[in-house]
Write an enzyme that holds these catalytic residues in place. Structure first.
Site, PDB file in Angstrom:
ATOM      1  N   GLU A   1      10.924  -1.942  -3.168  1.00  0.00           N
ATOM      2  CA  GLU A   1       9.728  -2.350  -2.649  1.00  0.00           C
ATOM      3  C   GLU A   1       9.994  -3.780  -2.361  1.00  0.00           C
ATOM      4  OE1 GLU A   1       6.343  -1.269  -4.923  1.00  0.00           O
ATOM      5  OE2 GLU A   1       4.787  -2.691  -3.958  1.00  0.00           O
ATOM      6  N   ARG A   2       9.588  -4.409  -1.393  1.00  0.00           N
ATOM      7  CA  ARG A   2       9.887  -5.735  -0.630  1.00  0.00           C
ATOM      8  C   ARG A   2      11.416  -5.975  -0.848  1.00  0.00           C
ATOM      9  NH1 ARG A   2       5.150  -5.315   1.158  1.00  0.00           N
ATOM     10  NH2 ARG A   2       3.249  -5.258  -0.167  1.00  0.00           N
TER      11      ARG A   2
ATOM     12  N   ASN B 273       5.912  -1.244 -10.182  1.00  0.00           N
ATOM     13  CA  ASN B 273       5.075   0.074 -10.180  1.00  0.00           C
ATOM     14  C   ASN B 273       5.616   1.031 -10.352  1.00  0.00           C
ATOM     15  OD1 ASN B 273       2.957  -1.593  -9.142  1.00  0.00           O
ATOM     16  ND2 ASN B 273       3.995  -1.915  -6.924  1.00  0.00           N
TER      17      ASN B 273
ATOM     18  N   LYS C  76       3.396  -3.926 -15.677  1.00  0.00           N
ATOM     19  CA  LYS C  76       2.383  -4.300 -14.845  1.00  0.00           C
ATOM     20  C   LYS C  76       1.192  -3.033 -15.005  1.00  0.00           C
ATOM     21  CE  LYS C  76       1.110  -4.074  -9.929  1.00  0.00           C
ATOM     22  NZ  LYS C  76       1.766  -4.256  -8.481  1.00  0.00           N
TER      23      LYS C  76
ATOM     24  N   GLU D 166      -3.296  -3.585  -9.301  1.00  0.00           N
ATOM     25  CA  GLU D 166      -3.088  -2.952  -8.022  1.00  0.00           C
ATOM     26  C   GLU D 166      -3.180  -1.511  -8.244  1.00  0.00           C
ATOM     27  OE1 GLU D 166       0.353  -5.052  -6.483  1.00  0.00           O
ATOM     28  OE2 GLU D 166      -1.099  -6.491  -5.546  1.00  0.00           O
TER      29      GLU D 166
ATOM     30  N   ARG E   5      -9.925 -14.654  -6.434  1.00  0.00           N
ATOM     31  CA  ARG E   5      -8.625 -13.990  -6.934  1.00  0.00           C
ATOM     32  C   ARG E   5      -7.654 -14.983  -7.523  1.00  0.00           C
ATOM     33  NH1 ARG E   5      -4.417 -10.574  -3.217  1.00  0.00           N
ATOM     34  NH2 ARG E   5      -2.447 -11.090  -4.560  1.00  0.00           N
TER      35      ARG E   5
ATOM     36  N   LYS F  38       3.331 -15.422 -12.737  1.00  0.00           N
ATOM     37  CA  LYS F  38       3.801 -15.884 -11.161  1.00  0.00           C
ATOM     38  C   LYS F  38       3.448 -17.399 -10.985  1.00  0.00           C
ATOM     39  CE  LYS F  38       3.290 -11.370  -9.039  1.00  0.00           C
ATOM     40  NZ  LYS F  38       2.980 -10.940  -7.532  1.00  0.00           N
TER      41      LYS F  38
ATOM     42  N   ASP G 105       0.154 -15.250  -4.764  1.00  0.00           N
ATOM     43  CA  ASP G 105       1.199 -13.990  -4.725  1.00  0.00           C
ATOM     44  C   ASP G 105       2.246 -14.772  -4.005  1.00  0.00           C
ATOM     45  OD1 ASP G 105       2.589 -11.995  -5.013  1.00  0.00           O
ATOM     46  OD2 ASP G 105       1.266 -10.698  -3.467  1.00  0.00           O
TER      47      ASP G 105
ATOM     48  N   GLU H 261       9.335 -12.026   0.308  1.00  0.00           N
ATOM     49  CA  GLU H 261       8.232 -11.401   0.910  1.00  0.00           C
ATOM     50  C   GLU H 261       7.467 -12.017   1.908  1.00  0.00           C
ATOM     51  OE1 GLU H 261       5.854  -9.673  -2.282  1.00  0.00           O
ATOM     52  OE2 GLU H 261       4.537  -8.622  -0.771  1.00  0.00           O
TER      53      GLU H 261
ATOM     54  N   GLU I 132       7.380 -23.938   6.165  1.00  0.00           N
ATOM     55  CA  GLU I 132       5.725 -24.099   5.473  1.00  0.00           C
ATOM     56  C   GLU I 132       5.223 -24.601   7.087  1.00  0.00           C
ATOM     57  OE1 GLU I 132       5.572 -27.090   2.742  1.00  0.00           O
ATOM     58  OE2 GLU I 132       3.417 -26.671   2.292  1.00  0.00           O
TER      59      GLU I 132
HETATM   60  C1  GCV Z   1       5.418  -4.775  -6.820  1.00  0.00           C
HETATM   61  C2  GCV Z   1       2.479  -8.115  -4.226  1.00  0.00           C
HETATM   62  C3  GCV Z   1       3.523  -7.377  -3.638  1.00  0.00           C
HETATM   63  C4  GCV Z   1       3.494  -5.829  -4.168  1.00  0.00           C
HETATM   64  C5  GCV Z   1       3.935  -6.064  -5.551  1.00  0.00           C
HETATM   65  C6  GCV Z   1       2.893  -7.150  -6.184  1.00  0.00           C
HETATM   66  C7  GCV Z   1       3.267  -7.289  -7.978  1.00  0.00           C
HETATM   67  O1  GCV Z   1       0.998  -7.696  -4.173  1.00  0.00           O
HETATM   68  O2  GCV Z   1       2.886  -7.281  -2.372  1.00  0.00           O
HETATM   69  O3  GCV Z   1       4.296  -5.391  -3.511  1.00  0.00           O
HETATM   70  O4  GCV Z   1       4.276  -5.026  -6.375  1.00  0.00           O
HETATM   71  O5  GCV Z   1       2.634  -8.058  -5.874  1.00  0.00           O
HETATM   72  O6  GCV Z   1       3.923  -8.394  -7.963  1.00  0.00           O
HETATM   73  O7  GCV Z   1       3.241  -6.406  -8.636  1.00  0.00           O
END
Ligand code: GCV
Length: 674
Positions: free
Chosen positions: A156-157, A198, A278, A282, A332, A356, A361, A389, A507
């Site tokens: 993912e990413r 995830n 997590k 989401e 958010r 984070k 994000d 990302e 940026e």
């Molecule tokens: C792993 C963002 C990303 C998702 C990621 C999520 C997270 O939404 O686009 O791909 O999922 O962050 O950090 O859990």
């Protein structure tokens, strides 16, 4: 060049004043014997192997020059720290100059390994080793990589090929595993989560018999490099494995299930460090389903792993991803804070909240997450993303260390002294031992690990910064360049220029003044100003023909008030708010004069043209390195820079045209706007 060895490619040869003469370096390694369980033989062997690889003359008798002496190390060396110096009182008999011997002292084997890598780094950087005297302790206890790798081998990413941890629902353990662990150890990483947060169906099985054997092997390879293996966990595992009908954290059956399961898991994989979770985010399951809190969920798991010294790392990336764009009350940016601040002090000691760097994000510019400085009684890890990302997906060069340094140095005002993010995550502010930094990793099975060759500077840099948070982004970049490409001054100067200009350039040509997003939905690459404007994700810029930005002041969503003073007042007042974050905090007219003296609209036009010019200049300078780098590296980087230049232009045109048409205001400099 051996790409797999990245910045540790000793075959490329050592250079520098002391190492060129054969036998000039003799080493004695000193370790403390009574450190209970602190000495891992496999780690010591790896340390010695590295030193031999780097310094041992090619002849067999070179080996005698590295000696292991076990005796009590002096006081003052704490966990994972080392003292590396030349001991002049001990004569180096094999050496004509009668120089001293080099000593690496540490109280545990990780310290010895890090000391060995330090000595090698010093030599390969071309620094003189004579008179060396370096005493270092890691700047924070946990220095983690988080891989978002899936069991089917996808990432993912991920922007550099497929996973080297998984394929076809199997765990992979092979040469790449040790090559990776070696690289990570060399930059001080001591914890690695190998699977995506995830956690899907197949990955839920990682805590079952099906995968124990390879996971155990992997944990042993990691342990040989001083690294603990971690897994991401499915909060609803008891349900999804079909063993219970609930995952309620206060249900005794559920609690019992986790205890039993953890006994099995840690029995099979004793080297396991713990789990990353997590939850309620989401679409992932979590304690909310049962009307319970994150503390209930995390503590249940923490109790289950506690007998084995395990840690539960619980993410604060929790927000409503079903928002209506017309709803201006839900913010958010507030959600992480609102969900967790009331739980401060409610978590067990082996729980760490992973936060984070910003409240949204991983955008190119965000304020620092207000939980830093908000939480005072909870263990904390700072999460950053080196997988690019939102910062060019490893097709654009975007060296992120300058951003990370800014974040670490952000003053939260939680305490009179020691109030920066760096001090909080190092454990100094609140005297915590379970804290540190984690990066969403940018690696894959591409031969150069990171797709873009220059993206390896983020990989290297993250580790080095987490070990030595006082280093500057520039120092780290220089190290990486020298270790990777040798000591050619033109190469160093040029690549340093590219790296240091890259985040500011990115940026400039993407979304302006802290507003973020404006990317194509889902895959997050390329410009789409309104891409996320009317969707459910809570990521709006609110641009109309008069103004742009989100009102997060006290009169708006109130987000500014989540910071401690004087930050709260600073962000709340558009006159005082730093320009680069203005539109994150305020909805402002395009004609508003920034602190720079420019109007917002002119700033947008100027920065976009400047960003493109910067990439032009980067490409021009890099082109002059033809013949000074391995051909394949040169060709790969040139190819990506050409794409970046074209893509930066596309960003520039789309953004400038959008705002020209929305506002009807012309560019003062009459440049081409479509
Ligand atoms: C792993 C963002 C990303 C998702 C990621 C999520 C997270 O939404 O686009 O791909 O999922 O962050 O950090 O859990």
């Amino acid at each position: 060049m051996n790409y797999e060895r990245a910045w540790l490619d000793y075959e490329a040869g050592l250079s520098g004043p002391d190492v060129e003469k054969d036998g000039a370096v003799q080493l004695e390694i000193e370790i403390k014997t009574e450190a209970d369980g602190g000495i891992q033989d496999a780690v010591m062997e790896n340390a010695v192997r590295e030193l031999r690889g780097a310094f041992g003359p090619k002849e067999q008798d070179g080996i005698r020059k590295i000696r292991l002496v076990k005796r009590q190390a002096p006081a003052g060396l704490s966990a994972e720290g080392y003292h590396l110096y030349e001991d002049k009182t001990v004569s180096n008999a094999g050496n004509e100059q009668q120089d001293g011997v080099f000593v690496i002292e540490a109280s545990d084997s990780n310290g010895i390994l890090y000391g060995a890598f330090e000595l090698i780094r010093q030599a390969r950087m071309g620094n003189t080793l004579r008179g060396l005297d370096i005493l270092k302790h890691p700047g924070m206890p946990l220095r983690m990589m988080n891989h978002w790798d899936n069991m089917d081998g996808s990432i993912e990413r991920g922007y550099s090929g497929n996973s080297f941890f998984f394929a076809e629902e199997k765990v992979l353990v092979n040469d790449r595993t040790s090559a990776y662990a070696r690289l990570m150890a060399s930059i001080g990483i001591n914890a690695v989560v190998i699977n995506n947060v995830n956690v899907d169906k197949a990955a839920t099985l990682l805590i079952t018999q099906k995968h124990f054997e390879p996971l155990k092997k992997m944990s042993e390879i990691f342990a040989g490099y001083g690294i603990k293996l971690y897994l991401s966990l499915n909060y609803a595992a008891p349900l999804e494995l079909g063993e219970l009908e609930s995952a309620d954290p206060l249900d005794e059956k559920v609690r019992g299930w986790w205890k039993k399961q953890m006994e099995i898991v840690f029995g099979e994989i004793p080297g396991l460090g713990g789990f990353l979770i997590k939850a309620d985010s989401e679409g992932r399951p979590g304690p909310f389903t049962y009307g319970r809190t994150h503390a209930d969920g995390a503590n249940m798991l923490a109790e289950a792993v506690r007998p084995y010294g395990g840690l539960i790392i619980w993410r604060c990336f929790v927000y409503n991803c079903q928002q209506d764009w017309r709803d201006r009350k839900t913010d958010r940016a507030r959600s992480g804070y609102d969900n967790f601040i009331g739980l401060d002090g409610a978590f067990l000691d082996n729980v760490i909240l992973q936060i984070k760097n910003g409240p949204m994000d991983f955008q190119v510019r965000e304020p620092v997450h207000p939980l830093f400085g908000g939480l005072t009684q909870t263990n904390q890890i700072l999460e950053v993303q080196i997988a690019q990302e939102y910062t060019g997906q490893q097709r654009h060069v975007c060296y992120l260390l300058p951003m990370f340094c800014e974040i670490l140095n952000f003053m939260t005002y939680v305490k009179e002294d020691e109030d920066t993010v760096k001090e909080i995550v190092s454990g100094r502010t609140f005297g915590q031992k379970n804290c540190g930094m984690a990066a969403v990793a940018n690696t894959g099975n591409d031969e150069n690990w990171t797709g873009h060759d220059l993206a390896a500077a983020n990989l290297y840099g993250f580790g080095r910064l987490s070990f030595e948070p006082e280093l500057s982004a520039q120092e780290i970049a220089k190290e990486w360049i020298r270790l990777t490409y040798g000591l050619d001054e033109q190469v160093e100067e040029t690549i340093l220029f590219l790296l240091m200009s890259s985040w500011p350039a990115y940026e400039k040509y993407t979304s302006p003044l802290g507003i973020g997003w404006m990317v194509n939905p889902n895959y997050h690459y390329g410009p789409s100003v309104d891409g996320y404007e009317y969707s459910r994700w809570g990521t709006y810029h609110r641009a109309d023909h008069l103004g742009i930005g989100v009102d997060r002041s006290h009169a708006g969503t109130g987000y500014t008030q989540l910071y401690r003073e004087p930050n709260a007042s600073l962000y709340d007042d558009p006159e005082k708010c730093p320009d680069e974050l203005l539109l994150f905090f305020h909805h402002m007219p395009y004609t508003w004069k920034l602190r720079s003296g420019k109007t917002i609209i002119q700033h947008i036009y100027d920065t976009h043209f400047e960003g493109v010019e910067m990439v032009d200049e980067m490409e021009r300078r890099f082109a002059a390195l033809d013949g000074r780098l391995p051909d394949a590296v040169y060709a790969r980087i040139m190819g990506r820079l050409a794409h970046q230049k074209e893509h930066a232009r596309e960003w520039c045109d789309q953004i400038n045209t959008y705002f020209y048409r929305k506002t009807g205001i012309s560019d003062e400099k009459n440049r081409k706007l479509y």
